[in-house]
Design a protein around this motif. Sequence first.
Motif, PDB file in Angstrom:
ATOM      1  N   PHE A  77       0.609  -0.962  -0.043  1.00 21.46           N
ATOM      2  CA  PHE A  77      -0.099   0.109   0.016  1.00 21.46           C
ATOM      3  C   PHE A  77       0.745   1.359  -0.082  1.00 21.46           C
ATOM      4  O   PHE A  77       0.701   2.200  -0.821  1.00 21.46           O
ATOM      5  N   ASN A  78       1.851   1.316   0.927  1.00 21.97           N
ATOM      6  CA  ASN A  78       2.507   2.527   1.071  1.00 21.97           C
ATOM      7  C   ASN A  78       3.430   2.955  -0.240  1.00 21.97           C
ATOM      8  O   ASN A  78       3.531   3.936  -0.743  1.00 21.97           O
ATOM      9  N   ALA A  79       3.788   1.667  -0.830  1.00 26.54           N
ATOM     10  CA  ALA A  79       4.756   2.029  -2.053  1.00 26.54           C
ATOM     11  C   ALA A  79       3.970   2.321  -3.057  1.00 26.54           C
ATOM     12  O   ALA A  79       4.439   2.895  -4.100  1.00 26.54           O
ATOM     13  N   ALA A  80       2.724   1.807  -3.480  1.00 26.50           N
ATOM     14  CA  ALA A  80       1.705   2.009  -4.393  1.00 26.50           C
ATOM     15  C   ALA A  80       1.502   3.365  -4.370  1.00 26.50           C
ATOM     16  O   ALA A  80       1.602   4.086  -5.453  1.00 26.50           O
ATOM     17  N   VAL A  81       1.167   4.132  -3.061  1.00 24.52           N
ATOM     18  CA  VAL A  81       0.830   5.640  -2.988  1.00 24.52           C
ATOM     19  C   VAL A  81       2.059   6.134  -3.614  1.00 24.52           C
ATOM     20  O   VAL A  81       1.876   7.420  -4.165  1.00 24.52           O
ATOM     21  N   ALA A  82       3.295   5.856  -2.972  1.00 21.95           N
ATOM     22  CA  ALA A  82       4.388   6.490  -3.268  1.00 21.95           C
ATOM     23  C   ALA A  82       4.738   6.575  -4.994  1.00 21.95           C
ATOM     24  O   ALA A  82       5.130   7.619  -5.351  1.00 21.95           O
ATOM     25  N   ALA A  83       4.452   5.515  -5.430  1.00 23.49           N
ATOM     26  CA  ALA A  83       4.459   5.513  -6.992  1.00 23.49           C
ATOM     27  C   ALA A  83       3.719   6.348  -7.582  1.00 23.49           C
ATOM     28  O   ALA A  83       3.920   6.970  -8.595  1.00 23.49           O
ATOM     29  N   ASP A  90       0.373   5.236 -12.722  1.00 19.34           N
ATOM     30  CA  ASP A  90      -0.950   6.240 -13.166  1.00 19.34           C
ATOM     31  C   ASP A  90      -2.291   6.163 -12.442  1.00 19.34           C
ATOM     32  O   ASP A  90      -2.979   7.164 -12.529  1.00 19.34           O
ATOM     33  N   GLY A  91      -2.323   5.097 -11.451  1.00 21.24           N
ATOM     34  CA  GLY A  91      -3.452   4.877 -10.713  1.00 21.24           C
ATOM     35  C   GLY A  91      -3.127   3.841  -9.666  1.00 21.24           C
ATOM     36  O   GLY A  91      -2.173   3.105  -9.732  1.00 21.24           O
ATOM     37  N   VAL A  92      -3.998   3.755  -8.477  1.00 20.14           N
ATOM     38  CA  VAL A  92      -3.852   2.930  -7.436  1.00 20.14           C
ATOM     39  C   VAL A  92      -5.395   2.314  -7.250  1.00 20.14           C
ATOM     40  O   VAL A  92      -6.376   3.040  -7.105  1.00 20.14           O
ATOM     41  N   ILE A  93      -5.196   1.063  -7.149  1.00 17.74           N
ATOM     42  CA  ILE A  93      -6.511   0.513  -6.577  1.00 17.74           C
ATOM     43  C   ILE A  93      -5.953  -0.743  -5.612  1.00 17.74           C
ATOM     44  O   ILE A  93      -5.275  -1.557  -5.722  1.00 17.74           O
ATOM     45  N   ALA A  94      -6.429  -0.250  -4.429  1.00 16.27           N
ATOM     46  CA  ALA A  94      -5.659  -1.063  -3.077  1.00 16.27           C
ATOM     47  C   ALA A  94      -6.718  -0.951  -2.287  1.00 16.27           C
ATOM     48  O   ALA A  94      -6.251  -0.636  -0.766  1.00 16.27           O
ATOM     49  N   GLY A  95      -7.964  -1.266  -2.098  1.00 16.28           N
ATOM     50  CA  GLY A  95      -8.686  -1.146  -1.152  1.00 16.28           C
ATOM     51  C   GLY A  95      -8.579   0.275  -0.233  1.00 16.28           C
ATOM     52  O   GLY A  95      -8.750   0.509   0.793  1.00 16.28           O
ATOM     53  N   MET A  96      -8.475   1.256  -1.378  1.00 18.40           N
ATOM     54  CA  MET A  96      -8.147   2.716  -0.582  1.00 18.40           C
ATOM     55  C   MET A  96      -9.279   3.608  -0.512  1.00 18.40           C
ATOM     56  O   MET A  96     -10.189   3.809  -1.143  1.00 18.40           O
ATOM     57  N   SER A  97      -9.537   3.914   1.015  1.00 18.92           N
ATOM     58  CA  SER A  97     -10.768   4.689   1.420  1.00 18.92           C
ATOM     59  C   SER A  97     -10.658   6.098   0.919  1.00 18.92           C
ATOM     60  O   SER A  97      -9.442   6.791   0.934  1.00 18.92           O
ATOM     61  N   ILE A  98     -11.753   6.572   0.484  1.00 19.13           N
ATOM     62  CA  ILE A  98     -11.787   8.046   0.237  1.00 19.13           C
ATOM     63  C   ILE A  98     -12.118   8.737   1.247  1.00 19.13           C
ATOM     64  O   ILE A  98     -13.176   8.652   1.819  1.00 19.13           O
ATOM     65  N   SER A 211     -15.874   4.698   2.178  1.00 22.91           N
ATOM     66  CA  SER A 211     -15.889   3.818   0.855  1.00 22.91           C
ATOM     67  C   SER A 211     -14.659   3.743   0.091  1.00 22.91           C
ATOM     68  O   SER A 211     -13.646   4.595   0.331  1.00 22.91           O
ATOM     69  N   TYR A 212     -14.291   2.645  -0.512  1.00 19.05           N
ATOM     70  CA  TYR A 212     -13.218   2.506  -1.504  1.00 19.05           C
ATOM     71  C   TYR A 212     -13.143   2.912  -2.800  1.00 19.05           C
ATOM     72  O   TYR A 212     -14.258   2.978  -3.328  1.00 19.05           O
ATOM     73  N   GLY A 213     -12.150   3.700  -3.234  1.00 16.55           N
ATOM     74  CA  GLY A 213     -12.286   4.229  -4.612  1.00 16.55           C
ATOM     75  C   GLY A 213     -10.753   4.143  -5.276  1.00 16.55           C
ATOM     76  O   GLY A 213      -9.803   3.654  -4.595  1.00 16.55           O
ATOM     77  N   PHE A 214     -10.922   4.116  -6.469  1.00 14.63           N
ATOM     78  CA  PHE A 214      -9.734   4.073  -7.522  1.00 14.63           C
ATOM     79  C   PHE A 214      -9.279   5.521  -7.719  1.00 14.63           C
ATOM     80  O   PHE A 214     -10.030   6.337  -7.772  1.00 14.63           O
ATOM     81  N   ALA A 215      -7.877   5.562  -7.553  1.00 19.21           N
ATOM     82  CA  ALA A 215      -7.367   6.947  -7.177  1.00 19.21           C
ATOM     83  C   ALA A 215      -6.223   7.193  -8.254  1.00 19.21           C
ATOM     84  O   ALA A 215      -5.638   6.334  -8.594  1.00 19.21           O
ATOM     85  N   VAL A 216      -6.305   8.482  -8.782  1.00 16.89           N
ATOM     86  CA  VAL A 216      -5.109   8.929  -9.636  1.00 16.89           C
ATOM     87  C   VAL A 216      -4.722  10.446  -9.020  1.00 16.89           C
ATOM     88  O   VAL A 216      -5.465  10.733  -7.966  1.00 16.89           O
TER      89      VAL A 216
END
Length: 252
Positions: A77-83, A90-98, A211-216
Amino acid sequence: MKKLLTLGTALILAMSVLAGCSGSNSDEKVYQIATDTTFAPFEFQNKDGDYVGVDIELLAAIAEDQGFKYELQPLGFNAAVAALESNQADGVIAGMSITDDRKLKYDFSAAYYDSGVVMAVSASNDTIKSYEDLRGQKVAVKTGTEGASFAESIKDTYGFELVYFDESPFMYEDVKTGNTVACFEDYPVMGYGITQGNGLKMVTEMEKGSSYGFAVLKGKNAELLEKFDAGLENIKESGKYQEIIDKYISAE
């Protein structure tokens, strides 16, 4: 000589056309999508080492519906957000809370799953049954998750100390060995883990969460976000979305 020049010109033009054709194929956008590594049932490795889960299958179904290509980057998760923040993804999908804080840095898709937070302890622990029982104890959380945010919001009220982990399995193991007495985790993740024999049990009701969302990254990849939203709506209408959810979470 004139014939040779004409032939040479024709060859150059032909090569240019071929180069243009091959260039149009190689220039097709392939999105780099980062995800977590161990956040079952949203993303995890099966016995064959393949990444599966709600997020993985939703992304695949949406990409197929919208006709875009992507490469999955299972980073944690942390590395995905850092990337994402360093433009390596280009985007992150990782059970990421909005959340409001995250909206300052990221643009989110429409919510694709409504979650919440629960507290769990070792299956053999009969002494920790409520937040009040945490006073003076150490509690495990996963860095960057909603479970961590919730625990941080109540730790002073109930007088416990937090210990942070980057991966859920390490957090669970710490609770089972007694180094920490409890952990906070997203409800569907903990529920799935318990059914898979993670050695824990839930001792509180679910606290309603985000809720979870896809993030850019904010202001970037608007087209990808639009495709995700359009695809999500389509697979909900077709029944594919519910099929994926039921496959992993229907028992919760």
